[in-house]
Design a protein around this motif. Structure first.
Motif, mmCIF file in Angstrom:
data_model
loop_
_atom_site.group_PDB
_atom_site.id
_atom_site.type_symbol
_atom_site.label_atom_id
_atom_site.label_comp_id
_atom_site.label_asym_id
_atom_site.label_seq_id
_atom_site.Cartn_x
_atom_site.Cartn_y
_atom_site.Cartn_z
ATOM 1 N N SER A 1 0.831 -1.204 0.000
ATOM 2 C CA SER A 1 0.000 0.000 0.000
ATOM 3 C C SER A 1 0.866 1.255 0.000
ATOM 4 O O SER A 1 0.531 2.251 -0.649
ATOM 5 N N ALA A 2 1.988 1.205 0.722
ATOM 6 C CA ALA A 2 2.873 2.372 0.789
ATOM 7 C C ALA A 2 3.474 2.681 -0.580
ATOM 8 O O ALA A 2 3.505 3.840 -1.008
ATOM 9 N N THR A 3 3.954 1.650 -1.267
ATOM 10 C CA THR A 3 4.547 1.865 -2.588
ATOM 11 C C THR A 3 3.551 2.517 -3.532
ATOM 12 O O THR A 3 3.858 3.512 -4.200
ATOM 13 N N SER A 4 2.347 1.973 -3.591
ATOM 14 C CA SER A 4 1.345 2.528 -4.509
ATOM 15 C C SER A 4 0.972 3.957 -4.124
ATOM 16 O O SER A 4 0.829 4.827 -4.995
ATOM 17 N N SER A 5 0.832 4.229 -2.834
ATOM 18 C CA SER A 5 0.471 5.585 -2.394
ATOM 19 C C SER A 5 1.518 6.601 -2.824
ATOM 20 O O SER A 5 1.195 7.656 -3.390
ATOM 21 N N TYR A 6 2.779 6.289 -2.564
ATOM 22 C CA TYR A 6 3.841 7.245 -2.867
ATOM 23 C C TYR A 6 4.112 7.351 -4.364
ATOM 24 O O TYR A 6 4.399 8.442 -4.875
ATOM 25 N N VAL A 7 4.022 6.236 -5.075
ATOM 26 C CA VAL A 7 4.231 6.284 -6.526
ATOM 27 C C VAL A 7 3.146 7.126 -7.184
ATOM 28 O O VAL A 7 3.429 7.956 -8.060
ATOM 29 N N TYR A 8 1.911 6.946 -6.763
ATOM 30 C CA TYR A 8 0.828 7.759 -7.317
ATOM 31 C C TYR A 8 1.018 9.235 -6.959
ATOM 32 O O TYR A 8 0.752 10.120 -7.781
ATOM 33 N N ALA A 9 1.466 9.511 -5.752
ATOM 34 C CA ALA A 9 1.701 10.900 -5.351
ATOM 35 C C ALA A 9 2.787 11.538 -6.220
ATOM 36 O O ALA A 9 2.636 12.671 -6.706
ATOM 37 N N LEU A 10 3.875 10.817 -6.436
ATOM 38 C CA LEU A 10 4.948 11.321 -7.300
ATOM 39 C C LEU A 10 4.451 11.503 -8.731
ATOM 40 O O LEU A 10 4.848 12.448 -9.424
ATOM 41 N N THR A 11 3.567 10.607 -9.153
ATOM 42 C CA THR A 11 3.001 10.707 -10.503
ATOM 43 C C THR A 11 2.151 11.964 -10.652
ATOM 44 O O THR A 11 2.208 12.645 -11.690
ATOM 45 N N LEU B 1 3.952 20.880 -3.614
ATOM 46 C CA LEU B 1 3.473 19.498 -3.568
ATOM 47 C C LEU B 1 4.536 18.556 -3.016
ATOM 48 O O LEU B 1 4.229 17.648 -2.232
ATOM 49 N N LEU B 2 5.784 18.758 -3.408
ATOM 50 C CA LEU B 2 6.863 17.922 -2.871
ATOM 51 C C LEU B 2 7.015 18.120 -1.368
ATOM 52 O O LEU B 2 7.209 17.155 -0.619
ATOM 53 N N SER B 3 6.917 19.365 -0.932
ATOM 54 C CA SER B 3 7.018 19.647 0.505
ATOM 55 C C SER B 3 5.888 18.975 1.272
ATOM 56 O O SER B 3 6.113 18.365 2.327
ATOM 57 N N LEU B 4 4.681 19.070 0.735
ATOM 58 C CA LEU B 4 3.537 18.427 1.385
ATOM 59 C C LEU B 4 3.707 16.908 1.409
ATOM 60 O O LEU B 4 3.388 16.253 2.411
ATOM 61 N N LEU B 5 4.232 16.360 0.312
ATOM 62 C CA LEU B 5 4.448 14.914 0.264
ATOM 63 C C LEU B 5 5.451 14.480 1.323
ATOM 64 O O LEU B 5 5.231 13.484 2.029
ATOM 65 N N PHE B 6 6.548 15.213 1.461
ATOM 66 C CA PHE B 6 7.556 14.819 2.440
ATOM 67 C C PHE B 6 7.055 14.990 3.873
ATOM 68 O O PHE B 6 7.446 14.236 4.765
ATOM 69 N N ILE B 7 6.186 15.957 4.096
ATOM 70 C CA ILE B 7 5.563 16.074 5.422
ATOM 71 C C ILE B 7 4.703 14.841 5.696
ATOM 72 O O ILE B 7 4.749 14.251 6.786
ATOM 73 N N ILE B 8 3.929 14.437 4.694
ATOM 74 C CA ILE B 8 3.102 13.231 4.831
ATOM 75 C C ILE B 8 3.982 12.009 5.064
ATOM 76 O O ILE B 8 3.686 11.157 5.913
ATOM 77 N N VAL B 9 5.077 11.922 4.298
ATOM 78 C CA VAL B 9 6.005 10.791 4.425
ATOM 79 C C VAL B 9 6.542 10.683 5.842
ATOM 80 O O VAL B 9 6.584 9.594 6.433
ATOM 81 N N LEU B 10 6.953 11.802 6.408
ATOM 82 C CA LEU B 10 7.564 11.784 7.737
ATOM 83 C C LEU B 10 6.564 11.383 8.817
ATOM 84 O O LEU B 10 6.948 10.827 9.849
#
Length: 380
Positions: free
Chosen positions: A163-173, A340-349
């Motif tokens: 689930s993590a791989t798909s979530s992050y790959v879609y976010a990067l996409t 968007l990248l900043s928001l993604l990395f906040i979510i990641v952390l």
């Protein structure tokens, strides 16, 4: 070394790597969901790739590995401070954490030609479109192999294993698509299929980032009043939280049983309090606070920000984040991509398993290569 570069300069390693990882991950998932067995092909291929990346960097960019060496020393100090040996699981986890940094360093050294990049972006979009179609097939025909989760929880992520791989790959996409197509991102049918399939993934990360993506798009590319956009987003967010956490579904059940925080964090708060902290109190010395040390990976909190420091300590964790962002960044990007990248990395952390899933790394490379091209186009 020159002969090696000359011989292989026409090979598009990025495309080969992308296709290889997607196919092997898909094979792994089909076998896992069909038989319950875990084939070793995916792990073997990633292990070979890791060794290949390391060898290339040793031969061509040995200086880039200096900090990797320091990180390795930090890791072994932390592990040996726990016991006289390093556990196999900890060593594998360390290798996985190195993977994204090594891959980014590799493509910092192995420069892709314009033609190679064009093919990479084309293949990437094709793979994501194919996966989106697989997601919809899974949804329409209830094909369990394409489920995000084993069990009854809703979600379809195609051929991505976790689930993590798909979530992050879609976010990067999504970041990639918005950077490339800008205001026309919703005028392209393949884009609509890819974005639509993300609604089916079924993870909190995917829905949260979809909200971020749509917010940035409306602010950047529509003429709708910004106050109206903001109030609408707040209203929809409150409504979504109420429906999913207080009214229906698994998150409501978790909230009723274990509280709202556990529901929001998917029990990560409990893992931290009941496993991570007790392990630290029982096993860590002063050296471990500096350099980390974990022998039982089930004690990880699954909160990425904490787990990196848990694994490497204050010194090693700081070094790890420095190495990653130094390898990934180093170029300017448009403001909406940066947001968007900043928001993604906040979510990641706050979530987890971003750095420890090697398959995500190639999609990071793809996004970075496109954002770098955008920067170059602005100054030519």
């Amino acid at each position: 070394m020159t002969l090696i570069k000359t011989k292989y300069r026409n090979l598009n390693f990025a495309v080969l790597l992308l296709v290889l990882l997607y196919i092997t991950e898909g094979y792994f998932k089909v076998v896992l969901y069909s038989t319950g067995e875990t084939p070793g092909l995916l792990q073997i291929s990633k292990g070979i790739l890791l060794l290949g990346l390391g060898l290339y960097l040793v031969l061509n960019q040995p200086r880039s590995l200096a900090f990797i060496g320091l990180l390795s020393v930090s890791f072994f100090i932390g592990q040996l401070a726990l016991s006289r040996s390093v556990s196999k699981d900890a060593l594998i986890a360390f290798a996985k954490l190195l993977y994204p940094i090594l891959l980014l360093l590799f493509f910092n050294s192995y420069h892709l030609s314009k033609n190679h990049k064009d093919k990479l972006f084309l293949v990437f979009e094709f793979i994501m479109l194919c996966n989106a179609l697989v997601v919809f097939c899974g949804l329409l025909f209830d094909i369990k192999i394409f489920n995000t989760y084993l069990g009854s929880r809703f979600g379809f992520n195609g051929l991505f294993v976790s689930s993590a791989t798909s979530s992050y790959v879609y976010a990067l996409t999504l970041i990639y698509l918005l950077a490339k197509y800008k205001e026309d991102v919703f005028k392209n049918i393949p884009n609509l299929i890819i974005i639509g399939s993300m609604f089916c993934v079924g993870t909190k990360v995917s829905y949260l980032f979809l909200g971020c993506f749509l917010t940035v798009y409306f602010f950047k590319y529509t003429k709708i009043n910004r106050k109206l956009i903001a109030s609408s987003i707040i209203g929809l967010s409150v409504f979504a939280v109420y429906v999913f956490f207080f009214k229906f579904g698994i998150f409501n059940e978790i909230r009723q049983k274990d509280g709202l925080l556990s529901s929001l964090m998917s029990y990560r708060d409990e893992l931290f309090l009941e496993r991570t902290l007790p392990y630290i109190k029982e096993h860590w010395s002063t050296l471990n606070y500096m350099f980390g040390g974990v022998s039982d990976l089930t004690t990880k909190s699954q909160i990425e920000f904490i787990d990196v420091f848990y694994f490497f300590g204050l010194v090693g964790g700081g070094l790890y984040y420095y190495l990653f962002f130094k390898a990934f960044l180093g170029f300017k990007m448009e403001i909406h991509s940066a947001v968007l990248l900043s928001l993604l990395f906040i979510i990641v952390l706050l979530a987890g398993n971003f750095f420890s899933y090697p398959s995500i790394a190639i999609y990071l490379v793809i996004l970075r290569e496109y954002l770098k091209r955008n920067e170059q186009n602005q100054y030519t």
